[in-house]
Design a protein around this motif. Sequence first.
Motif, PDB file in Angstrom:
ATOM      1  N   ALA A 162       0.852  -1.214   0.028  1.00 21.78           N
ATOM      2  CA  ALA A 162       0.190   0.045   0.048  1.00 21.78           C
ATOM      3  C   ALA A 162       0.866   1.127  -0.039  1.00 21.78           C
ATOM      4  O   ALA A 162       0.462   2.289  -0.900  1.00 21.78           O
ATOM      5  CB  ALA A 162      -0.760  -0.002   1.219  1.00 21.78           C
ATOM      6  N   ASP A 163       1.985   1.186   0.629  1.00 21.08           N
ATOM      7  CA  ASP A 163       2.919   2.578   0.805  1.00 21.08           C
ATOM      8  C   ASP A 163       3.209   2.774  -0.670  1.00 21.08           C
ATOM      9  O   ASP A 163       3.397   3.793  -1.164  1.00 21.08           O
ATOM     10  CB  ASP A 163       3.986   2.224   1.768  1.00 21.08           C
TER      11      ASP A 163
ATOM     12  N   LYS B 151       0.799   4.619  -2.802  1.00 17.80           N
ATOM     13  CA  LYS B 151       0.924   5.816  -2.545  1.00 17.80           C
ATOM     14  C   LYS B 151       2.343   6.625  -3.275  1.00 17.80           C
ATOM     15  O   LYS B 151       1.955   7.764  -3.662  1.00 17.80           O
ATOM     16  CB  LYS B 151       0.878   6.111  -1.191  1.00 17.80           C
TER      17      LYS B 151
ATOM     18  N   GLU C  29       1.497   7.231  -6.887  1.00 13.10           N
ATOM     19  CA  GLU C  29       0.552   8.224  -6.816  1.00 13.10           C
ATOM     20  C   GLU C  29       1.109   9.542  -7.048  1.00 13.10           C
ATOM     21  O   GLU C  29       0.976  10.444  -7.677  1.00 13.10           O
ATOM     22  CB  GLU C  29      -0.693   8.197  -5.880  1.00 13.10           C
ATOM     23  N   ARG C  30       1.994   9.986  -6.005  1.00 13.60           N
ATOM     24  CA  ARG C  30       2.924  10.982  -5.873  1.00 13.60           C
ATOM     25  C   ARG C  30       3.740  11.101  -7.194  1.00 13.60           C
ATOM     26  O   ARG C  30       3.995  12.371  -7.582  1.00 13.60           O
ATOM     27  CB  ARG C  30       3.563  11.027  -4.570  1.00 13.60           C
TER      28      ARG C  30
END
Length: 430
Positions: free
Chosen positions: A136-137, A140, A143-144
Amino acid sequence: MSENYFPLEPSLWAATAVPPPATTPLDGSIQADVVVVGAGFCGLSTALHLAERGVRVVVLEARQIGFGGSGRNGGQVIPGIKYDPSEMLAMFGPEKGQKLVDFAAGTADTVFDLIARHNMNVPLSRQGWIQGAHNADAVKLAERRVRDWQKQGVAAKLLDRAEVSRLIGTDKYLGGWVDPRGGGVQPLSYVRELARVAQAAGVVIHTDTPVTAMAQQGGKWTLTTPRGQVSAERVVLATNGYTDDLWPQLRKTIIAANSFQVATKPLPESLRKRILPEGHVTSDARNLLLYYRIDHTGRLMMGGRGTFNEPDPAQTDNWSHLERVIGKLFPDAAGIGFDYRWCGHVAVTRDYLPHLHEPAPGLLIDIGCQGRGVGLQTRMGQAMANYLVSRKAEDLPVSPTPIKPFPFFGLRRFYVGAVVAYYRMTDGGV
């Protein structure tokens, strides 16, 4: 340089590369405007771009062209550096940060533009680079990174689980992102072609010519080799992960980590249609990342970290962790078999940034490829050549800094071992 370095010959690249251009060891005393130590991506790019500006250049290489990391890497041409645009802007401010962002953004373009401009005989593909997100990290993070690069005008795209599964050919990732600027080359062919083009521009290259000493007197440098000397006004050191003690303390500014690689036998067509079917190159977001691609011979090449010590070519167990990974990511390829196993050094700096040093007048040092050397070091060579001609600091992507060794350098293997063990625990299995 140690005589125990893993030979280049067992690699996939050595088996499939174009022949190197003719070179000889230095025998006698010669002069140049600039002498470059190291015939890898950075050294040859610097030499080529200087020669195109009318500068007399001699390149000295201890072994053969591309013997170091330039002939041993995964051949992935990934734009950027470790840090994303927003991080670079925060670290260096809007002006210097944007300059570094722009430099990093153009690293892949520099490689493919050079190959096209000089009609180099280099097998390549440029379908983009995918970074898979294993947790999950990492999702993210993807996405960034997409937001960051889209703000810089790059057509980066976020991938969901289904898309990344289709484009890579495994269901082990939760998502990821794709950067269309990335691609892959046959790296040993590329560095040999860089040498050929540099020679055509007037660069003199001497292989099997280790530099044993260098000294400055009367505004000129003299570099001593076993059978001769070169005198020049300026010197460029571009030895990266194969840096020795030629310049005091330089070797202690990096961790020369090993990157292990294996290549399968050519994949059958049924597998070839399912594993990276559109020709992307890929690496994941693990701290101990895996990177892999299909090469121009139809083999699946897998790379990743291994032991700190130089491996024994006869001990194939040193590569067994990568062979197991292929079976986990792509179960249908588990029994395909392997044709090649090899290893190379990656120069990692303390802050994961490329470093430039000018510890003496007329001496310019580049060090720190961080695992993205194909594009980064090609473009760095271009920037260094511009700087050596213009003497304008703005031609460099980062400012030269003092040489600062790692603290407690002698304990680096202990530290690296501890960090690797921690990352293996936190990264999770494939």
